[in-house]
Design a protein around this motif. Sequence first.
Motif, PDB file in Angstrom:
ATOM      1  N   THR A 187       0.830  -1.197   0.000  1.00  0.00           N
ATOM      2  CA  THR A 187       0.000   0.000   0.000  1.00  0.00           C
ATOM      3  C   THR A 187       0.866   1.249   0.000  1.00  0.00           C
ATOM      4  O   THR A 187       1.766   1.395   0.828  1.00  0.00           O
ATOM      5  CB  THR A 187      -0.937   0.021   1.215  1.00  0.00           C
ATOM      6  OG1 THR A 187      -1.753  -1.155   1.200  1.00  0.00           O
ATOM      7  CG2 THR A 187      -1.828   1.248   1.190  1.00  0.00           C
ATOM      8  N   HIS A 188       0.572   2.129  -0.919  1.00  0.00           N
ATOM      9  CA  HIS A 188       1.302   3.384  -1.054  1.00  0.00           C
ATOM     10  C   HIS A 188       0.591   4.460  -0.239  1.00  0.00           C
ATOM     11  O   HIS A 188      -0.596   4.713  -0.416  1.00  0.00           O
ATOM     12  CB  HIS A 188       1.348   3.776  -2.531  1.00  0.00           C
ATOM     13  CG  HIS A 188       2.319   4.859  -2.866  1.00  0.00           C
ATOM     14  ND1 HIS A 188       2.109   6.172  -2.546  1.00  0.00           N
ATOM     15  CD2 HIS A 188       3.525   4.813  -3.496  1.00  0.00           C
ATOM     16  CE1 HIS A 188       3.131   6.910  -2.980  1.00  0.00           C
ATOM     17  NE2 HIS A 188       4.009   6.104  -3.551  1.00  0.00           N
ATOM     18  N   VAL A 189       1.347   5.117   0.656  1.00  0.00           N
ATOM     19  CA  VAL A 189       0.815   6.175   1.515  1.00  0.00           C
ATOM     20  C   VAL A 189       1.650   7.434   1.328  1.00  0.00           C
ATOM     21  O   VAL A 189       2.888   7.360   1.321  1.00  0.00           O
ATOM     22  CB  VAL A 189       0.840   5.744   3.001  1.00  0.00           C
ATOM     23  CG1 VAL A 189       0.491   6.908   3.926  1.00  0.00           C
ATOM     24  CG2 VAL A 189      -0.108   4.575   3.242  1.00  0.00           C
ATOM     25  N   ILE A 190       0.995   8.581   1.173  1.00  0.00           N
ATOM     26  CA  ILE A 190       1.707   9.853   1.067  1.00  0.00           C
ATOM     27  C   ILE A 190       1.616  10.584   2.400  1.00  0.00           C
ATOM     28  O   ILE A 190       0.524  10.790   2.943  1.00  0.00           O
ATOM     29  CB  ILE A 190       1.146  10.731  -0.061  1.00  0.00           C
ATOM     30  CG1 ILE A 190       1.390  10.079  -1.420  1.00  0.00           C
ATOM     31  CG2 ILE A 190       1.776  12.125  -0.029  1.00  0.00           C
ATOM     32  CD1 ILE A 190       0.876  10.884  -2.599  1.00  0.00           C
ATOM     33  N   THR A 213      -1.590  -6.374   5.178  1.00  0.00           N
ATOM     34  CA  THR A 213      -1.034  -6.594   3.853  1.00  0.00           C
ATOM     35  C   THR A 213       0.465  -6.861   3.961  1.00  0.00           C
ATOM     36  O   THR A 213       1.083  -6.679   5.007  1.00  0.00           O
ATOM     37  CB  THR A 213      -1.282  -5.378   2.941  1.00  0.00           C
ATOM     38  OG1 THR A 213      -0.838  -4.195   3.606  1.00  0.00           O
ATOM     39  CG2 THR A 213      -2.745  -5.250   2.590  1.00  0.00           C
ATOM     40  N   PHE A 214       1.043  -7.273   2.856  1.00  0.00           N
ATOM     41  CA  PHE A 214       2.453  -7.648   2.830  1.00  0.00           C
ATOM     42  C   PHE A 214       3.373  -6.467   3.106  1.00  0.00           C
ATOM     43  O   PHE A 214       4.374  -6.593   3.803  1.00  0.00           O
ATOM     44  CB  PHE A 214       2.783  -8.253   1.463  1.00  0.00           C
ATOM     45  CG  PHE A 214       4.252  -8.456   1.202  1.00  0.00           C
ATOM     46  CD1 PHE A 214       4.987  -9.365   1.942  1.00  0.00           C
ATOM     47  CD2 PHE A 214       4.890  -7.732   0.195  1.00  0.00           C
ATOM     48  CE1 PHE A 214       6.338  -9.561   1.690  1.00  0.00           C
ATOM     49  CE2 PHE A 214       6.230  -7.923  -0.067  1.00  0.00           C
ATOM     50  CZ  PHE A 214       6.966  -8.835   0.684  1.00  0.00           C
ATOM     51  N   GLY A 215       3.028  -5.301   2.549  1.00  0.00           N
ATOM     52  CA  GLY A 215       3.959  -4.195   2.681  1.00  0.00           C
ATOM     53  C   GLY A 215       3.297  -2.832   2.649  1.00  0.00           C
ATOM     54  O   GLY A 215       2.117  -2.683   2.330  1.00  0.00           O
ATOM     55  N   ILE A 216       4.092  -1.827   2.972  1.00  0.00           N
ATOM     56  CA  ILE A 216       3.660  -0.433   2.951  1.00  0.00           C
ATOM     57  C   ILE A 216       4.802   0.401   2.399  1.00  0.00           C
ATOM     58  O   ILE A 216       5.978   0.100   2.628  1.00  0.00           O
ATOM     59  CB  ILE A 216       3.247   0.046   4.357  1.00  0.00           C
ATOM     60  CG1 ILE A 216       2.645   1.462   4.311  1.00  0.00           C
ATOM     61  CG2 ILE A 216       4.409  -0.017   5.332  1.00  0.00           C
ATOM     62  CD1 ILE A 216       2.007   1.878   5.640  1.00  0.00           C
ATOM     63  N   LYS A 217       4.433   1.424   1.661  1.00  0.00           N
ATOM     64  CA  LYS A 217       5.423   2.341   1.097  1.00  0.00           C
ATOM     65  C   LYS A 217       5.089   3.743   1.588  1.00  0.00           C
ATOM     66  O   LYS A 217       3.997   4.260   1.318  1.00  0.00           O
ATOM     67  CB  LYS A 217       5.387   2.277  -0.436  1.00  0.00           C
ATOM     68  CG  LYS A 217       6.401   3.158  -1.128  1.00  0.00           C
ATOM     69  CD  LYS A 217       6.339   3.007  -2.642  1.00  0.00           C
ATOM     70  CE  LYS A 217       7.022   1.732  -3.093  1.00  0.00           C
ATOM     71  NZ  LYS A 217       7.160   1.671  -4.577  1.00  0.00           N
ATOM     72  N   LEU A 218       6.019   4.354   2.317  1.00  0.00           N
ATOM     73  CA  LEU A 218       5.830   5.702   2.842  1.00  0.00           C
ATOM     74  C   LEU A 218       6.509   6.694   1.903  1.00  0.00           C
ATOM     75  O   LEU A 218       7.710   6.591   1.650  1.00  0.00           O
ATOM     76  CB  LEU A 218       6.414   5.829   4.252  1.00  0.00           C
ATOM     77  CG  LEU A 218       5.862   4.847   5.293  1.00  0.00           C
ATOM     78  CD1 LEU A 218       6.592   5.011   6.613  1.00  0.00           C
ATOM     79  CD2 LEU A 218       4.362   5.035   5.480  1.00  0.00           C
TER      80      LEU A 218
END
Length: 298
Positions: A187-190, A213-218
């Motif tokens: 999941t992409h988070v801004i 979920t498997f991952g997160i992108k900050l």
Amino acid sequence: MDKIKYLSINSYLKKEYGMKIYKVSLDGGFSCPNRDGKIGLGGCIFCSSGGSGDFASNRELSISKQIEEGKKKICAKLPKNEEVGYIAYFQAFTNTYGPVDELKRKYLEAIKSDDIKILSIATRPDCLSGEVLDLLAEINAIKPVWVELGLQTIHERSAKYIRRGYELSVYDKAVSDLKKIGIKVITHVILGLPNESREDMLETVRYVAKTETFGIKLQLLHVLKDTDLLADYENGLFNTLEMDEYIDIVSKALKIIPLDMTVHRLTGDGDKRTLVAPLWSANKKQVLNSLSKHVESV
């Protein structure tokens, strides 16, 4: 004070594959429903002319040629004979938005080489039809497939402002559908969206953490040339985060993220040719060094 622990994607991949895994960014030549009129015409307010794929290869090249060129750039920086693997990353625009037979052809072309270990696909949660999900399951049986969903925020007022074009429930359904077929979701988070408080940002991180979920992108909010966001910034409607503010928010976010959720990004690369603000973010090494005083990968 003890450093905050988190599971970096690099650590996960090294343990999983026993070697360094590099990402090759691709442009599949796709568009976006938020640009072609299906949902909207202007795209998300922060999105660049490259569809957030500013570091992807030339879309005029075949997928195989893009991968070949990407590998050459990576290998030029590595010691000779170092064993490495690659992720074929469809980054630019919406990479499940197209005819299924075209998607299949390009996905299969991307994973045909043995050293491509993973297929990673950036897309929108509202572009995952039943046919697309069936295709992803089919490819996932050949090589692991990751799907990166651009959520950005859980707050409806922010979603409307950035012209995201879908409700939070659409993201929830996409996560559920992908997990049912064994696809790893990132999941992409801004962080730093206009008029969001620190607590607003952390609420989004908490929500994502609960999805398991498997991952997160900050991702730090960048103001880029040739985006609609630039006009609001130049008119003084919002300020971007200072580096110490961003580091504080990331540190708090990592306390929320479970240790078994992979963290794919702690900041982001804004193209220096188009970056307007915050200019401190152009020095990624300095940012990561500052973060390293507070956080530690496991």
